[in-house]
Design a protein around this motif. Sequence first.
Motif, PDB file in Angstrom:
ATOM      1  N   GLY A 273     -19.286  -7.787 -20.348  1.00 32.00           N
ATOM      2  CA  GLY A 273     -20.272  -6.764 -20.021  1.00 32.00           C
ATOM      3  C   GLY A 273     -19.647  -5.381 -19.947  1.00 32.00           C
ATOM      4  N   ALA A 274     -18.465  -5.285 -19.348  1.00 29.95           N
ATOM      5  CA  ALA A 274     -17.763  -4.005 -19.278  1.00 29.95           C
ATOM      6  C   ALA A 274     -17.407  -3.505 -20.671  1.00 29.95           C
ATOM      7  CB  ALA A 274     -16.499  -4.147 -18.429  1.00 29.95           C
ATOM      8  N   ILE A 280     -21.084   0.986 -25.967  1.00 27.53           N
ATOM      9  CA  ILE A 280     -22.435   1.481 -26.233  1.00 27.53           C
ATOM     10  C   ILE A 280     -22.655   2.862 -25.621  1.00 27.53           C
ATOM     11  CG2 ILE A 280     -24.853   1.060 -25.611  1.00 27.53           C
ATOM     12  CD1 ILE A 280     -24.385  -1.875 -26.226  1.00 27.53           C
ATOM     13  N   THR A 281     -21.922   3.196 -24.548  1.00 29.83           N
ATOM     14  CA  THR A 281     -22.019   4.555 -24.000  1.00 29.83           C
ATOM     15  C   THR A 281     -21.172   5.552 -24.787  1.00 29.83           C
ATOM     16  OG1 THR A 281     -20.244   4.123 -22.399  1.00 29.83           O
ATOM     17  CG2 THR A 281     -22.498   3.713 -21.676  1.00 29.83           C
ATOM     18  N   LEU A 282     -20.118   5.077 -25.451  1.00 29.92           N
ATOM     19  CA  LEU A 282     -19.276   5.973 -26.243  1.00 29.92           C
ATOM     20  C   LEU A 282     -19.948   6.382 -27.555  1.00 29.92           C
ATOM     21  CD1 LEU A 282     -15.681   4.412 -25.948  1.00 29.92           C
ATOM     22  CD2 LEU A 282     -16.499   6.540 -24.920  1.00 29.92           C
ATOM     23  N   GLY A 408     -17.685  -0.623 -17.142  1.00 26.92           N
ATOM     24  CA  GLY A 408     -17.427  -0.193 -18.516  1.00 26.92           C
ATOM     25  C   GLY A 408     -17.774   1.265 -18.743  1.00 26.92           C
ATOM     26  N   ALA A 409     -18.910   1.699 -18.194  1.00 27.93           N
ATOM     27  CA  ALA A 409     -19.310   3.096 -18.350  1.00 27.93           C
ATOM     28  C   ALA A 409     -18.306   4.037 -17.696  1.00 27.93           C
ATOM     29  CB  ALA A 409     -20.701   3.306 -17.754  1.00 27.93           C
ATOM     30  N   GLN A 410     -17.782   3.628 -16.542  1.00 29.07           N
ATOM     31  CA  GLN A 410     -16.809   4.485 -15.855  1.00 29.07           C
ATOM     32  C   GLN A 410     -15.458   4.496 -16.566  1.00 29.07           C
ATOM     33  OE1 GLN A 410     -17.397   6.676 -13.389  1.00 29.07           O
ATOM     34  NE2 GLN A 410     -19.498   6.076 -13.813  1.00 29.07           N
ATOM     35  N   ILE A 411     -15.078   3.371 -17.150  1.00 27.92           N
ATOM     36  CA  ILE A 411     -13.845   3.362 -17.952  1.00 27.92           C
ATOM     37  C   ILE A 411     -13.988   4.325 -19.120  1.00 27.92           C
ATOM     38  CG2 ILE A 411     -12.412   1.966 -19.501  1.00 27.92           C
ATOM     39  CD1 ILE A 411     -12.971  -0.427 -17.686  1.00 27.92           C
ATOM     40  N   ALA A 412     -15.139   4.276 -19.793  1.00 21.11           N
ATOM     41  CA  ALA A 412     -15.376   5.177 -20.919  1.00 21.11           C
ATOM     42  C   ALA A 412     -15.299   6.634 -20.477  1.00 21.11           C
ATOM     43  CB  ALA A 412     -16.744   4.875 -21.543  1.00 21.11           C
TER      44      ALA A 412
END
Length: 455
Positions: A273-274, A280-282, A408-412
């Motif tokens: 999921g991450a 998908i956010t990138l 995942g969004a925060q990693i991006a």
Amino acid sequence: MTTPETRRALVPALLLAALAASLAQTIVIAALPTLGRDLDASPTAVTWVLTAFMLSSSVATPIAGRLGDMFGYRRIMLVCLGCFTAGTLVCALGVRSLGLLVAGRALQGVAGGVFPLAFGIVRATLPATRLRGIVALLSAMFGIGGSVGMVVAGPVVDGPGTAWLFWGTLVLAVAALACAVILPAGSPAGAGRVDLPGAALLSGALVCLLLAVSQGRSWGWGSAAVIGLFAGTAALATAFVLVELRTAGPLVDVRLMRRRSPATTNLATLVVGAAMFGVITLIPRFVQTPAAAGYGFGASATQAGLVMVPVALVMLVAGPFAARLGGRVGSQVPLRIGAVCAAVSFVLLAVAHGHLADFYVAGVIIGAGYGLAFASIGNLVIESSPAEQTGVATGVNTIVRTVGGAVGAQIAAAVLAASASGPAPAETGYTTGFAAFAVLAVAALAVAATIRRPV
């Protein structure tokens, strides 16, 4: 008794509810910059339009699943969809007020309970021969709806305006609520009281965790607030486990969740999921970057949404295929194939992103990976849980997926921020991000390799 007519209407009704709930979560992402300008709100403040939904959903999902197990899935489904409809109306009418918008989004987030309730309904109602395929399609709908939300948001924002994000969603919400009335009432597993201490502790832990993850970058990862939230998460989670182990009718059967199959399935869900949500956010941000930055295509919100179309379309096909494949060789196999597809697509983006065609090609593989992985995860969760705990088991897995997406969004965001030396991140930030998520996909494959087929 469920009539043949009700059975025929059941699946479309559940798919519509799942589509509406998952679409609502992501449809505001592309609109956040516009909403910030319209409301004269800072990027940190306007992010609460997304965060409020996520926090509310994280609290409602496991509780709705458990209440459905106890008192009947349709009854709780109607409550969740009623809250969703009311919240969507508040958003549509209050789109010029940040406070009303955040309140409406929090009420919308109760729709997160739709997923465990839908799984409970199909397991209790449909024959075993149809169960695997419908569970796979419902599981894939989480990603399909999210992708559709990102696709349609651009044209709506560029066209009639942000209010129509909510008016359009309201049509889906009302339709889903109307269709839910015909769902079978089912036979509640029944007896027992609601585990209020467990619900309060789990809710507190989830709110602390997701608030820390979603706001960590803007507040500062080393700030007292974020460190305090992580410490609160640990304390509340520990207290929750201790309370549940001593409760006769726990909200979550901790002993069941820590068994190998549920534990590894949830871990795989978190990691994949991450990786998926991070990429998908990138992608939309990359394609919307002006070419003057040395990369990117200066795409509009509408054009950026179109890049996500292959992801949604392929997921729609991959879900049923995962069910058929899982029926033959076990649901862990399509999960592994999905993780491989994810890793391959992310590597492709890391090495080739100079043309829009690169993103369309990668989108096809991402859609296959997302559809195969999450369709199989739904079946793995059900296969490893007793029928009377379907709602809470799938609710916990849905929350794990939400946490994975937030991480995942925060990693991006962190990778891009670290590469920024001007108004736009450096291209190397995206390359590093795609490569990092490829590594996460490989890690998901390693976890999936430990999952064994139930005997």
